[in-house]
Each structure stands twice: as C-alpha cells, then as structure tokens.
Design a protein around this motif. Structure first.
Motif, PDB file in Angstrom:
ATOM      1  N   GLU A 220       0.811  -1.223   0.000  1.00  0.00           N
ATOM      2  CA  GLU A 220       0.000   0.000   0.000  1.00  0.00           C
ATOM      3  C   GLU A 220       0.844   1.273   0.000  1.00  0.00           C
ATOM      4  N   ILE A 221       2.093   1.172   0.370  1.00  0.00           N
ATOM      5  CA  ILE A 221       2.964   2.353   0.366  1.00  0.00           C
ATOM      6  C   ILE A 221       4.012   2.256  -0.742  1.00  0.00           C
ATOM      7  N   GLY A 222       3.752   1.382  -1.720  1.00  0.00           N
ATOM      8  CA  GLY A 222       4.606   1.297  -2.896  1.00  0.00           C
ATOM      9  C   GLY A 222       5.916   0.563  -2.707  1.00  0.00           C
ATOM     10  N   LYS A 223       6.019  -0.228  -1.628  1.00  0.00           N
ATOM     11  CA  LYS A 223       7.277  -0.926  -1.347  1.00  0.00           C
ATOM     12  C   LYS A 223       7.084  -2.435  -1.263  1.00  0.00           C
ATOM     13  N   GLY A 224       6.037  -2.942  -1.914  1.00  0.00           N
ATOM     14  CA  GLY A 224       5.707  -4.356  -1.793  1.00  0.00           C
ATOM     15  C   GLY A 224       6.756  -5.308  -2.323  1.00  0.00           C
ATOM     16  N   THR A 225       7.581  -4.852  -3.251  1.00  0.00           N
ATOM     17  CA  THR A 225       8.628  -5.722  -3.792  1.00  0.00           C
ATOM     18  C   THR A 225      10.027  -5.197  -3.483  1.00  0.00           C
ATOM     19  N   ALA A 226      10.133  -4.194  -2.610  1.00  0.00           N
ATOM     20  CA  ALA A 226      11.420  -3.529  -2.368  1.00  0.00           C
ATOM     21  C   ALA A 226      12.495  -4.480  -1.871  1.00  0.00           C
ATOM     22  N   LYS A 227      12.112  -5.447  -1.059  1.00  0.00           N
ATOM     23  CA  LYS A 227      13.083  -6.389  -0.483  1.00  0.00           C
ATOM     24  C   LYS A 227      12.820  -7.823  -0.940  1.00  0.00           C
ATOM     25  N   LEU A 228      12.045  -7.969  -1.997  1.00  0.00           N
ATOM     26  CA  LEU A 228      11.732  -9.297  -2.509  1.00  0.00           C
ATOM     27  C   LEU A 228      12.946  -9.920  -3.166  1.00  0.00           C
ATOM     28  N   ASP A 229      13.217 -11.166  -2.839  1.00  0.00           N
ATOM     29  CA  ASP A 229      14.333 -11.912  -3.417  1.00  0.00           C
ATOM     30  C   ASP A 229      13.785 -12.812  -4.519  1.00  0.00           C
ATOM     31  N   MET A 230      14.007 -12.431  -5.770  1.00  0.00           N
ATOM     32  CA  MET A 230      13.471 -13.202  -6.887  1.00  0.00           C
ATOM     33  C   MET A 230      14.102 -14.584  -7.005  1.00  0.00           C
ATOM     34  N   SER A 231      15.325 -14.729  -6.526  1.00  0.00           N
ATOM     35  CA  SER A 231      15.952 -16.057  -6.555  1.00  0.00           C
ATOM     36  C   SER A 231      15.272 -16.989  -5.562  1.00  0.00           C
ATOM     37  N   LYS A 232      14.806 -16.440  -4.449  1.00  0.00           N
ATOM     38  CA  LYS A 232      14.037 -17.252  -3.498  1.00  0.00           C
ATOM     39  C   LYS A 232      12.668 -17.603  -4.070  1.00  0.00           C
ATOM     40  N   LEU A 233      12.071 -16.648  -4.764  1.00  0.00           N
ATOM     41  CA  LEU A 233      10.746 -16.884  -5.319  1.00  0.00           C
ATOM     42  C   LEU A 233      10.796 -17.961  -6.394  1.00  0.00           C
ATOM     43  N   ALA A 234      11.739 -17.857  -7.299  1.00  0.00           N
ATOM     44  CA  ALA A 234      12.006 -18.899  -8.299  1.00  0.00           C
ATOM     45  C   ALA A 234      10.741 -19.337  -9.041  1.00  0.00           C
ATOM     46  N   ALA A 235      10.003 -18.376  -9.575  1.00  0.00           N
ATOM     47  CA  ALA A 235       8.796 -18.678 -10.338  1.00  0.00           C
ATOM     48  C   ALA A 235       8.953 -18.177 -11.770  1.00  0.00           C
ATOM     49  N   ASP A 236       8.180 -18.778 -12.682  1.00  0.00           N
ATOM     50  CA  ASP A 236       8.233 -18.403 -14.095  1.00  0.00           C
ATOM     51  C   ASP A 236       7.136 -17.404 -14.474  1.00  0.00           C
ATOM     52  N   PHE A 237       5.966 -17.589 -13.897  1.00  0.00           N
ATOM     53  CA  PHE A 237       4.825 -16.715 -14.148  1.00  0.00           C
ATOM     54  C   PHE A 237       4.099 -16.489 -12.837  1.00  0.00           C
ATOM     55  N   GLY A 238       3.272 -15.449 -12.796  1.00  0.00           N
ATOM     56  CA  GLY A 238       2.591 -15.167 -11.543  1.00  0.00           C
ATOM     57  C   GLY A 238       1.240 -14.508 -11.752  1.00  0.00           C
ATOM     58  N   TYR A 239       0.470 -14.472 -10.665  1.00  0.00           N
ATOM     59  CA  TYR A 239      -0.820 -13.787 -10.618  1.00  0.00           C
ATOM     60  C   TYR A 239      -0.959 -13.127  -9.259  1.00  0.00           C
ATOM     61  N   THR A 240      -1.266 -11.846  -9.254  1.00  0.00           N
ATOM     62  CA  THR A 240      -1.642 -11.208  -7.999  1.00  0.00           C
ATOM     63  C   THR A 240      -3.149 -11.375  -7.812  1.00  0.00           C
ATOM     64  N   LEU A 241      -3.567 -11.589  -6.584  1.00  0.00           N
ATOM     65  CA  LEU A 241      -4.974 -11.605  -6.197  1.00  0.00           C
ATOM     66  C   LEU A 241      -5.224 -10.287  -5.486  1.00  0.00           C
ATOM     67  N   ASP A 242      -5.574  -9.251  -6.249  1.00  0.00           N
ATOM     68  CA  ASP A 242      -5.690  -7.909  -5.679  1.00  0.00           C
ATOM     69  C   ASP A 242      -6.685  -7.076  -6.478  1.00  0.00           C
ATOM     70  N   GLY A 243      -7.639  -7.769  -7.124  1.00  0.00           N
ATOM     71  CA  GLY A 243      -8.605  -7.080  -7.963  1.00  0.00           C
ATOM     72  C   GLY A 243      -9.975  -6.993  -7.320  1.00  0.00           C
ATOM     73  N   GLY A 244     -10.932  -6.435  -8.053  1.00  0.00           N
ATOM     74  CA  GLY A 244     -12.244  -6.132  -7.510  1.00  0.00           C
ATOM     75  C   GLY A 244     -13.340  -7.084  -7.917  1.00  0.00           C
ATOM     76  N   GLU A 245     -14.254  -6.608  -8.779  1.00  0.00           N
ATOM     77  CA  GLU A 245     -15.477  -7.343  -9.073  1.00  0.00           C
ATOM     78  C   GLU A 245     -15.214  -8.713  -9.689  1.00  0.00           C
ATOM     79  N   LEU A 246     -16.129  -9.628  -9.413  1.00  0.00           N
ATOM     80  CA  LEU A 246     -16.121 -10.956  -9.997  1.00  0.00           C
ATOM     81  C   LEU A 246     -15.972 -10.860 -11.517  1.00  0.00           C
ATOM     82  N   GLY A 247     -15.015 -11.610 -12.056  1.00  0.00           N
ATOM     83  CA  GLY A 247     -14.841 -11.669 -13.503  1.00  0.00           C
ATOM     84  C   GLY A 247     -13.841 -10.696 -14.077  1.00  0.00           C
ATOM     85  N   THR A 248     -13.401  -9.716 -13.285  1.00  0.00           N
ATOM     86  CA  THR A 248     -12.417  -8.775 -13.814  1.00  0.00           C
ATOM     87  C   THR A 248     -11.045  -9.435 -13.886  1.00  0.00           C
TER      88      THR A 248
END
Length: 415
Positions: A181-209
């Motif tokens: 919420e303060i624009g720092k959600g990935t500031a300290k994220l370690d992508m090597s730890k995450l080790a993913a190829d694709f992703g989806y955030t669950l942060d949207g609104g109405e059903l179907g969007t």
C-alpha cells in the motif's frame, strides 16, 4: 469437486482482518510496521499445518511457500501473490467484521457510525449480491479486504490442493508481501528465493475482472526554499516557503489533471503530503498515466505550474525531483500472452464471465512484471477499498478460489 468442498476463505478472512497490519509511508524500516509480521507468522503456521512444509517468513516480512508438483509433466512454476498490509488512509485497528448472511438487498447502516451507509444507489454491484452473504466492517475502520481477501483466497486455494491430490498441477509458489500500500511491496523481494516463471496477484475487484494493464507511476517532490527572517523585522526580507507551497497547490487546475476529475485512461497529478516551515517546505505528489509519454508530460506540466509561481518570488528557489515508482505491466504481459489466455480459460471453466480491464492504480504485479515475472491481476471481490464502507461478497471469494484451482490445471494441461 467444488460442490462438496467446505470453503475456508470466509473463516480465514474474518480472522485475518482482525489483525492490524497497517503500513506506514513515513517509516524507513522493512517492513514499515512490525505488526505486519503478526499476520505473516499466522499464515506460515497455517501453511505448515496444511502440509506445506517449506513455508517461512524472512527478515523483511515476506512469506514464501511451495506446493510441490504432483505431475510428471514439465510445467512452469506459477506464483500466486497477495499483500498483508492495509492502507494508511483509514484506521485498521480493532476491525470488527460483520457477516451479513442472506443479504436482503437494502441499504446497510454500519452500527459503529450511523453516517456510514452502504447504499445500493451508490453501488449497483451491491444490489447484485441480494440473497447472498456479504462482509462489512462496523463503520469505525476499513475492513481490510484489500488485500486480506486475496490472502484468504490463496490460503483456501492451498488448502484445496493439499486436500485434493487428484488435481494435477505443477509446482506452485505462494508469496505474501508487506508494504504494498505504500509502494514498497517488492522492495526487499528476493526473486531467486521466489524462483517462479509466471505469476498472478490476487488484488482485484469485481467478480470476472482480469486486469492486464496498470498505470505507470512516478513520485514528484517540490521543495521550496524561502528566505527566513525574524517576523518582527521581516519587511522586504522574509520569503515564506509555506505560502509559496500553498500558491503552487492553489495553481493546480480545478476541473482536470486530478484524481477527482479524471477517469478511464486519463492520467493525473495528485498532492499527497505537505510538510515544512517558513524557510523550507516540501510538497509530495504522485504522477500517473497509462503511457510513459503521458507520465513525462504530466510531470513537466506540474513543474511548469510551480515555476510560474516561483517567478513571482525571485528570492525563493525551487527543487523538482521525480523518481520512478512502477510502469504499466502491459508492456511485459504482451510478450507472454499465455499468462492471460490461461487465466481467461480458468474463468470460463469456473462459469465466470471475463472482463479484461485496466487498473487506475498499481499492484505488486506492476513491479513483478519488470522484475522478470509476467503477472496479471485476478479478482478477489473487494469493494469500496480504503474506506469505512469497504465490503466483499462471499460468492466472489469462493469463485476466486475456484478460478485458481482451474488455472493451475490449465497450466498443467497445456504445458
């Protein structure tokens, strides 16, 4: 398989929102508030209890976990991400969630503040939930659906997969972030730890969007340097930086160029903080547009407005600084169309109509895309976010879980 499943997302959500996780934009620590860890620790404990053995929270408050592949096929690693913090715009302390079972479709007066009324006239989507159950806060705080709805839905999704091994999927990474919420959600994220190829955030609104485009965003800071003098002997000497800052704010257009006067694909400039003394004052702005050219034009226009004001105060001087926040995720997603195509297929399998749209804002996915993780945004059901009228429909929460389950199957089938 969903007809007999006992969803856990609602029960989890009702518990999670009672944990205060408000972030602090003025903090220099990571996470910005220690209390965000309180929820992160609960999530790790619950994931481990499900059988997700590698779940842990790191020193910066990020939760990482893996649901192992149960197929022999080589499937890309897919990440599901939500943020644990709530917005500093509205109190998140002592949240009292209320489950309105079989909502009657009428206006809802929230019990702790009778001036807070959820009106079907103001929110047509609310009327669509008549006969279903919805969740609100009590009127004294925000609810925290942004983004504890996403957190609860991902946790229920994990629970479903751990209790339904017959559902075939590749390796799945779960990520819960602080400080989005303060624009720092990935500031300290370690992508090597995450080790993913694709992703989806669950942060949207109405059903179907299904959101595959965000604003591009910068922060701008105007610093006004005045000339200080004793106020008793200040004639023809004192130049008050606070007054000049006020003039700059007053010079901003009244009928355009702001969040309250724009919509759809229109960008804006928005003052968010003023601080200072007579000698020196700062104004902090957020600058938004869907295109890089538009973003630069908005910043240049803001600078020109401020410079015109400063011309009337030749003894004062101004600094104008712009820093990048995030860029439109569509620039990356267009290079990986399958990440959206597979999501659309999952919506269809869940009997959810797809409505692709742009976000007049950003998510962790805005940065994740440019960190190497193509990552659109899925719906959670949250409504009236960052306010005391925030609410969410139980139907939407359960459908978000169903979509994720179908989505990982699509990835497995099409790999």
């Amino acid at each position: 398989m969903f007809d007999t499943y006992e969803y856990t997302c609602v029960e989890r959500f009702l518990r999670y929102v009672q944990i205060d996780t408000k972030s602090d934009p003025q903090s220099s620590t990571s996470p910005s508030t220690e209390k965000q860890r309180n929820l992160s620790k609960v999530l790790v404990e619950e994931l481990i209890a499900m059988g997700v053995e590698d779940a842990y929270v790191d020193e910066f408050g990020y939760v990482y976990a893996t649901i192992q592949s149960n197929t022999d096929k080589k499937v890309p690693v897919v990440c599901f991400c939500s943020h644990v913090d709530t917005a500093p715009d509205c109190s998140g302390t002592n949240v009292k969630p209320i489950l309105h079972k079989n909502y009657d479709g009428k206006d809802i007066v929230l019990p702790d503040d009778a001036t807070q009324v959820l009106s079907v006239n103001d929110c047509k989507y609310l009327a669509e939930h008549a006969g279903d159950s919805i969740i609100t806060a009590s009127g004294a705080t925000l609810l925290g659906a942004d983004d504890k709805a996403g957190v609860a839905e991902i946790m229920d999704f994990a629970n479903f997969l751990m209790t339904h091994p017959e559902v075939k999927h590749g390796a799945i990474r779960i990520l819960f972030t602080p400080d989005e919420e303060i624009g720092k959600g990935t500031a300290k994220l370690d992508m090597s730890k995450l080790a993913a190829d694709f992703g989806y955030t669950l942060d949207g609104g109405e059903l179907g969007t299904l959101e595959d485009e965000t604003f591009s965003a910068d922060a701008a800071v105007i610093t006004v340097h005045g000339v200080i003098a004793h106020p008793g002997y200040a004639k023809n000497t004192l130049v008050n930086a606070l007054k000049i800052a006020g003039e700059i704010l007053a010079a901003l257009p009244k009928d355009e160029f702001s969040p309250e006067t724009t919509e759809k694909r229109q960008g804006f400039v928005h003052p968010v903080r003023v601080d200072g003394l007579a000698e020196k004052a700062t104004i902090e702005f957020i600058v938004r547009d869907f295109t890089r050219d538009g973003l630069q034009a908005n910043a240049a226009r803001l600078r020109s407005i401020a410079e015109q004001v400063l011309k009337q105060h030749p003894k004062a001087r101004m600094e104008f600084n712009v820093t990048e926040q995030y860029r439109n995720m569509k620039e990356i997603i267009e290079q990986h169309p399958q990440v959206v195509d597979f999501a659309e297929e999952a919506y269809r399998r869940s009997n959810v109509g797809v409505r692709k749209q742009s976000i007049r804002g950003g998510t962790d996915g805005s940065r994740l895309n440019f960190m190497g993780l193509p990552c659109p945004n899925l719906f959670t059901g949250m409504q009236a976010i960052h306010s005391k009228k925030e609410w969410i429909g139980v139907r939407d929460m359960k459908k978000a879980v169903e979509v994720m389950v179908n989505l990982v199957q699509v990835w497995a089938e099409k790999s």
